[in-house]
Scaffold this motif. Structure first.
Motif, PDB file in Angstrom:
ATOM      1  N   GLN A   1      61.686 -38.986  26.187  1.00  0.00           N
ATOM      2  CA  GLN A   1      61.840 -37.548  26.385  1.00  0.00           C
ATOM      3  C   GLN A   1      60.687 -36.793  25.714  1.00  0.00           C
ATOM      4  O   GLN A   1      60.120 -35.863  26.285  1.00  0.00           O
ATOM      5  N   GLN A   2      60.316 -37.210  24.506  1.00  0.00           N
ATOM      6  CA  GLN A   2      59.189 -36.571  23.812  1.00  0.00           C
ATOM      7  C   GLN A   2      57.884 -36.783  24.580  1.00  0.00           C
ATOM      8  O   GLN A   2      57.076 -35.865  24.694  1.00  0.00           O
ATOM      9  N   GLN A   3      57.688 -37.978  25.094  1.00  0.00           N
ATOM     10  CA  GLN A   3      56.479 -38.284  25.854  1.00  0.00           C
ATOM     11  C   GLN A   3      56.410 -37.425  27.119  1.00  0.00           C
ATOM     12  O   GLN A   3      55.351 -36.904  27.460  1.00  0.00           O
TER      13      GLN A   3
ATOM     14  N   ILE B   1      50.078 -28.161  31.772  1.00  0.00           N
ATOM     15  CA  ILE B   1      49.917 -26.704  31.678  1.00  0.00           C
ATOM     16  C   ILE B   1      48.596 -26.361  30.984  1.00  0.00           C
ATOM     17  O   ILE B   1      47.831 -25.503  31.453  1.00  0.00           O
ATOM     18  N   ALA B   2      48.306 -27.030  29.871  1.00  0.00           N
ATOM     19  CA  ALA B   2      47.077 -26.753  29.129  1.00  0.00           C
ATOM     20  C   ALA B   2      45.842 -27.165  29.923  1.00  0.00           C
ATOM     21  O   ALA B   2      44.801 -26.509  29.850  1.00  0.00           O
ATOM     22  N   ALA B   3      45.945 -28.240  30.680  1.00  0.00           N
ATOM     23  CA  ALA B   3      44.807 -28.713  31.471  1.00  0.00           C
ATOM     24  C   ALA B   3      44.446 -27.691  32.542  1.00  0.00           C
ATOM     25  O   ALA B   3      43.257 -27.481  32.815  1.00  0.00           O
TER      26      ALA B   3
ATOM     27  N   GLU C   1      53.516 -34.679  28.089  1.00  0.00           N
ATOM     28  CA  GLU C   1      52.774 -34.722  29.346  1.00  0.00           C
ATOM     29  C   GLU C   1      52.892 -33.405  30.103  1.00  0.00           C
ATOM     30  O   GLU C   1      51.918 -32.937  30.697  1.00  0.00           O
ATOM     31  N   GLN C   2      54.066 -32.770  30.066  1.00  0.00           N
ATOM     32  CA  GLN C   2      54.236 -31.484  30.724  1.00  0.00           C
ATOM     33  C   GLN C   2      53.382 -30.406  30.054  1.00  0.00           C
ATOM     34  O   GLN C   2      52.775 -29.573  30.743  1.00  0.00           O
TER      35      GLN C   2
ATOM     36  N   ALA D   1      46.728 -34.769  37.921  1.00  0.00           N
ATOM     37  CA  ALA D   1      47.360 -35.280  39.144  1.00  0.00           C
ATOM     38  C   ALA D   1      48.195 -36.516  38.844  1.00  0.00           C
ATOM     39  O   ALA D   1      49.313 -36.676  39.363  1.00  0.00           O
ATOM     40  N   LYS D   2      47.663 -37.398  37.980  1.00  0.00           N
ATOM     41  CA  LYS D   2      48.406 -38.613  37.623  1.00  0.00           C
ATOM     42  C   LYS D   2      49.709 -38.261  36.903  1.00  0.00           C
ATOM     43  O   LYS D   2      50.766 -38.842  37.183  1.00  0.00           O
ATOM     44  N   LEU D   3      49.651 -37.307  35.990  1.00  0.00           N
ATOM     45  CA  LEU D   3      50.855 -36.940  35.242  1.00  0.00           C
ATOM     46  C   LEU D   3      51.866 -36.208  36.127  1.00  0.00           C
ATOM     47  O   LEU D   3      53.069 -36.392  35.976  1.00  0.00           O
TER      48      LEU D   3
END
Length: 180
Positions: A120-122, A131-133, A126-127, A172-174
């Motif tokens: 869940q933390q991972q 957003i930051a990316a 990633e989310q 895109a991968k995430l």
């Protein structure tokens, strides 16, 4: 001479030196420095460079008048040279910041519950990266366009292009991982 004779002579010399020093009277003693009113205060190096010319002491001046005139000169120069003491605009926090990340509250012997918490933390990490990316990609694209307008060399522009491509690929991968 052999090594044994050298060791014996060195040992006897050391013992003799020790015996002389232990039996001799101590002639030198360190005397503590006493405070006295007649000692002149030490002036800081910043004041020495810009020290005023010495005041001539006339025979009709008393000691108090001489001291007052000297200290008033030093005080006025010191107040002109040093900036006023103000409160700083930023005060760092002394205490450590409390941990804002959620910590595992379950039973540590339950391995599966801990793995679920970690997963869940991972996912949250990633989310936040996605957003930051997006913000970073937008910023890099605008900088790339400014670089092209200013005529930067292609090698420098390629660095920004590579970063944008890498961020897009990871994003895109995430995103595809999140949908699965």
């Amino acid at each position: 001479m052999n090594k044994k004779a050298i060791y014996i002579i060195t040992g006897v010399a050391c013992l003799g030196f020790l015996a002389i020093n232990l039996t001799a009277e101590r002639k030198r003693e360190i005397t503590p420095i006493r405070a006295a009113d007649d000692l002149t205060p030490v002036t800081p190096a910043t004041q020495i460079k810009s020290a005023p010319t010495p005041i001539a002491i006339s025979p009709n001046m008393n000691a108090k008048a001489t001291i007052d005139s000297h200290t008033s000169l030093i005080n006025t120069e010191a107040s002109q040279q040093l900036p006023p003491i103000t409160t700083p605009s930023y005060l760092p926090v002394i205490a450590k910041n409390p941990i804002s990340a959620s910590q595992f509250q379950g039973d540590l012997t339950d391995h599966q519950a801990y793995l679920d918490f970690h997963k869940q933390q991972q996912t949250q990490l990633e989310q936040r990266f996605v957003i930051a990316a997006q913000q970073k990609i937008t910023n890099l694209e605008s900088l790339l366009e400014k670089g092209r307008q200013k005529g930067l060399p292609q090698q420098q522009l390629q660095v920004a292009i590579d970063k944008i491509t890498a961020l897009n690929d990871m994003q895109a991968k995430l995103k595809s991982k999140d949908t699965n």
